[in-house]
Design a protein around this motif. Structure first.
Motif, PDB file in Angstrom:
ATOM      1  N   ALA A  79     -14.487   3.925  11.198  1.00 19.70           N
ATOM      2  CA  ALA A  79     -13.636   3.097  10.339  1.00 19.70           C
ATOM      3  C   ALA A  79     -12.333   3.816  10.013  1.00 19.70           C
ATOM      4  N   LEU A  80     -12.406   5.101   9.675  1.00 13.28           N
ATOM      5  CA  LEU A  80     -11.202   5.855   9.336  1.00 13.28           C
ATOM      6  C   LEU A  80     -10.311   6.059  10.559  1.00 13.28           C
ATOM      7  N   GLU A  81     -10.907   6.248  11.728  1.00 15.63           N
ATOM      8  CA  GLU A  81     -10.115   6.417  12.942  1.00 15.63           C
ATOM      9  C   GLU A  81      -9.293   5.168  13.239  1.00 15.63           C
ATOM     10  N   ARG A  82      -9.845   3.990  12.970  1.00 17.07           N
ATOM     11  CA  ARG A  82      -9.166   2.736  13.288  1.00 17.07           C
ATOM     12  C   ARG A  82      -8.267   2.250  12.158  1.00 17.07           C
ATOM     13  N   LEU A  83      -8.485   2.764  10.952  1.00 16.19           N
ATOM     14  CA  LEU A  83      -7.830   2.209   9.778  1.00 16.19           C
ATOM     15  C   LEU A  83      -6.301   2.167   9.870  1.00 16.19           C
ATOM     16  N   PRO A  84      -5.605   3.265  10.219  1.00 18.45           N
ATOM     17  CA  PRO A  84      -4.138   3.197  10.263  1.00 18.45           C
ATOM     18  C   PRO A  84      -3.606   2.135  11.222  1.00 18.45           C
ATOM     19  N   ASP A  85      -4.191   2.041  12.409  1.00 19.88           N
ATOM     20  CA  ASP A  85      -3.720   1.053  13.378  1.00 19.88           C
ATOM     21  C   ASP A  85      -3.988  -0.367  12.888  1.00 19.88           C
ATOM     22  N   GLU A  86      -5.139  -0.568  12.259  1.00 17.91           N
ATOM     23  CA  GLU A  86      -5.468  -1.898  11.725  1.00 17.91           C
ATOM     24  C   GLU A  86      -4.460  -2.293  10.646  1.00 17.91           C
ATOM     25  N   VAL A  87      -4.118  -1.347   9.768  1.00 15.95           N
ATOM     26  CA  VAL A  87      -3.162  -1.644   8.699  1.00 15.95           C
ATOM     27  C   VAL A  87      -1.768  -1.865   9.268  1.00 15.95           C
ATOM     28  N   ASN A  88      -1.341  -1.003  10.176  1.00 24.84           N
ATOM     29  CA  ASN A  88       0.006  -1.132  10.747  1.00 24.84           C
ATOM     30  C   ASN A  88       0.203  -2.471  11.458  1.00 24.84           C
ATOM     31  N   ALA A  89      -0.862  -2.978  12.065  1.00 30.01           N
ATOM     32  CA  ALA A  89      -0.765  -4.273  12.745  1.00 30.01           C
ATOM     33  C   ALA A  89      -0.483  -5.409  11.762  1.00 30.01           C
ATOM     34  N   LEU A  90      -0.768  -5.181  10.489  1.00 33.76           N
ATOM     35  CA  LEU A  90      -0.534  -6.194   9.456  1.00 33.76           C
ATOM     36  C   LEU A  90       0.895  -6.162   8.928  1.00 33.76           C
ATOM     37  N   GLN A  91       1.657  -5.149   9.314  1.00 34.41           N
ATOM     38  CA  GLN A  91       3.065  -4.993   8.927  1.00 34.41           C
ATOM     39  C   GLN A  91       3.259  -5.071   7.398  1.00 34.41           C
ATOM     40  N   PRO A  92       2.662  -4.138   6.673  1.00 36.61           N
ATOM     41  CA  PRO A  92       2.768  -4.185   5.207  1.00 36.61           C
ATOM     42  C   PRO A  92       4.151  -3.788   4.717  1.00 36.61           C
ATOM     43  N   ASP A  93       4.571  -4.408   3.617  1.00 36.83           N
ATOM     44  CA  ASP A  93       5.787  -3.972   2.936  1.00 36.83           C
ATOM     45  C   ASP A  93       5.492  -2.746   2.072  1.00 36.83           C
ATOM     46  N   LEU A  94       4.318  -2.717   1.444  1.00 32.74           N
ATOM     47  CA  LEU A  94       3.907  -1.515   0.735  1.00 32.74           C
ATOM     48  C   LEU A  94       2.399  -1.394   0.741  1.00 32.74           C
ATOM     49  N   PRO A 152      -7.609  17.064   4.744  1.00 35.03           N
ATOM     50  CA  PRO A 152      -6.685  16.861   5.881  1.00 35.03           C
ATOM     51  C   PRO A 152      -6.842  15.482   6.520  1.00 35.03           C
ATOM     52  N   ILE A 153      -8.046  14.965   6.541  1.00 30.85           N
ATOM     53  CA  ILE A 153      -8.280  13.645   7.127  1.00 30.85           C
ATOM     54  C   ILE A 153      -7.645  12.567   6.259  1.00 30.85           C
ATOM     55  N   LEU A 154      -7.835  12.670   4.942  1.00 28.95           N
ATOM     56  CA  LEU A 154      -7.210  11.728   4.011  1.00 28.95           C
ATOM     57  C   LEU A 154      -5.708  11.684   4.222  1.00 28.95           C
ATOM     58  N   ARG A 155      -5.101  12.855   4.289  1.00 30.71           N
ATOM     59  CA  ARG A 155      -3.647  12.917   4.442  1.00 30.71           C
ATOM     60  C   ARG A 155      -3.189  12.337   5.771  1.00 30.71           C
ATOM     61  N   GLU A 156      -3.936  12.610   6.821  1.00 36.71           N
ATOM     62  CA  GLU A 156      -3.555  12.068   8.129  1.00 36.71           C
ATOM     63  C   GLU A 156      -3.669  10.555   8.151  1.00 36.71           C
ATOM     64  N   VAL A 157      -4.758  10.034   7.609  1.00 32.79           N
ATOM     65  CA  VAL A 157      -4.972   8.580   7.610  1.00 32.79           C
ATOM     66  C   VAL A 157      -3.856   7.875   6.851  1.00 32.79           C
ATOM     67  N   LEU A 158      -3.566   8.333   5.634  1.00 35.66           N
ATOM     68  CA  LEU A 158      -2.553   7.660   4.821  1.00 35.66           C
ATOM     69  C   LEU A 158      -1.157   7.834   5.402  1.00 35.66           C
ATOM     70  N   SER A 159      -0.860   9.038   5.903  1.00 37.03           N
ATOM     71  CA  SER A 159       0.504   9.287   6.394  1.00 37.03           C
ATOM     72  C   SER A 159       0.803   8.511   7.668  1.00 37.03           C
ATOM     73  N   ARG A 160      -0.216   8.110   8.408  1.00 38.81           N
ATOM     74  CA  ARG A 160       0.001   7.330   9.637  1.00 38.81           C
ATOM     75  C   ARG A 160       0.278   5.858   9.355  1.00 38.81           C
ATOM     76  N   ILE A 161       0.054   5.427   8.120  1.00 38.52           N
ATOM     77  CA  ILE A 161       0.306   4.031   7.777  1.00 38.52           C
ATOM     78  C   ILE A 161       1.798   3.837   7.521  1.00 38.52           C
ATOM     79  N   GLN A 162       2.384   2.879   8.195  1.00 39.79           N
ATOM     80  CA  GLN A 162       3.824   2.623   8.115  1.00 39.79           C
ATOM     81  C   GLN A 162       4.088   1.409   7.225  1.00 39.79           C
ATOM     82  N   THR A 163       5.012   1.589   6.270  1.00 43.23           N
ATOM     83  CA  THR A 163       5.366   0.499   5.366  1.00 43.23           C
ATOM     84  C   THR A 163       6.882   0.412   5.228  1.00 43.23           C
ATOM     85  N   ARG A 164       7.329  -0.702   4.725  1.00 39.81           N
ATOM     86  CA  ARG A 164       8.761  -0.905   4.515  1.00 39.81           C
ATOM     87  C   ARG A 164       9.246  -0.223   3.234  1.00 39.81           C
ATOM     88  N   TYR A 165       8.416  -0.278   2.180  1.00 38.25           N
ATOM     89  CA  TYR A 165       8.867   0.198   0.872  1.00 38.25           C
ATOM     90  C   TYR A 165       8.050   1.364   0.305  1.00 38.25           C
TER      91      TYR A 165
END
Length: 314
Positions: free
Chosen positions: A111-126, A141-154
């Protein structure tokens, strides 16, 4: 939590454990009795055969459910979608919030491995994360990697949950650009249109102050539990995001959560509610409590998408 509510939840858990014990014990006893009768070549009354079949059937169903709950559902991410209309944003505008909670990281999971890509596909503003980050320090380190890979507008924003404040208060969970931690003062984002009021678990007064000091803009409350919602609703927050309950993590058909660890018990166990004029969304979370098997049943790990739909003046 209210001792009476805690006692009630403990009683429900005890009843569930007792029922499981009765089914397992009855199935084993009757199965042994049937096997012994066959070895001794003695006839078994039809009633006993039917009762034994029922118990053995329940045991097989239970074992199948347990296997599913341990091996399938904990990594089966689900996207929940909610629209929240608001006059605080201009008519025709939309703002997408992705809400995550209760990662409880101690190692990599599917679940954690897929989480950033799943979120990024949703194109979040925040992104708003409502706490309980780790089950062990090794997961940082895993927490930081997962969250930092998520891309947002704001931006990415986070508050600490009860596990974070009890066990990891000395750790810099969200530093280095991982997320902006909501602690004392309001943070404005989306061109100043959204005001984030959040606080670590156990410090609710900071949210009261934030709401009173910031009457303008779309006011979003981020707090780990839903336990403040009825106290804060008179102050008029436009959205309250919480986790903590895990949706029960193990849910029963037609009943729902057995445990929520909330002062409101099952009143706000998961999903969208409206308290006064305030929409409340309680996330089922992604991870699982520490010190117990990683298990979920009828309660898939959740990525919540909350679309704010503006109806106000330009």
């Amino acid at each position: 939590m209210n001792p009476e509510i805690l006692k009630l939840q403990e009683q429900r858990l005890a009843i569930l454990v007792l029922l499981i014990s009765v089914v397992c014990g009855g199935a084993l006893f009757l199965g042994f009795k049937l096997a012994l009768a066959r070895v001794r070549k003695r006839p078994v009354p039809p009633v006993e055969r039917r009762v034994a079949s029922v118990f053995l059937g329940l045991l097989l169903v239970g074992l199948s459910c347990l296997t599913y709950a341990l091996t399938v559902e904990p990594d089966w991410l689900q996207v929940s979608r909610v629209e929240v209309p608001t006059a605080r944003l201009p008519s025709g505008s939309r703002l997408r919030i992705v809400h995550l909670s209760d990662l409880h990281v101690d190692g990599w999971t599917k679940a954690l491995e897929r989480l950033p890509d799943e979120v990024n596909a949703l194109q979040p503003d925040l992104l708003v994360f409502t706490g309980d980050s780790l089950n062990s320090e090794a997961g940082l380190p895993i927490l930081r990697e997962v969250l930092s890979r998520i891309q947002t507008r704001y931006g990415r924003f986070a508050v600490r949950g009860n596990h974070d404040t009890w066990y990891w208060s000395e750790l810099d969970l969200f530093g280095g650009g991982v997320a902006q931690e909501l602690q004392r003062e309001a943070l404005r984002t989306a061109g100043g249109r959204v005001v984030l009021c959040g606080a670590p678990y156990g410090m609710p007064g900071r949210i009261d102050t934030c709401l009173r000091d910031n009457p303008d803009g779309f006011r979003l409350v981020a707090y780990h539990t839903p336990d403040l919602v009825e106290d804060l609703a008179p102050l008029g927050p436009d959205l309250y995001l919480a986790g903590h309950t895990h949706g029960g993590q193990v849910r029963l058909p037609f009943y729902g959560a057995v445990l929520t660890m909330s002062r409101f018990d099952k009143k706000y166990e998961m999903g969208l509610y409206v308290v006064g004029q305030t929409p409340l969304f309680v996330s089922r979370g992604v991870g699982a409590e520490p010190h117990v098997p990683r298990i979920r049943f009828l309660c898939r790990p959740e990525i919540a998408v909350i679309d704010l739909v503006g109806s106000g003046a330009p």
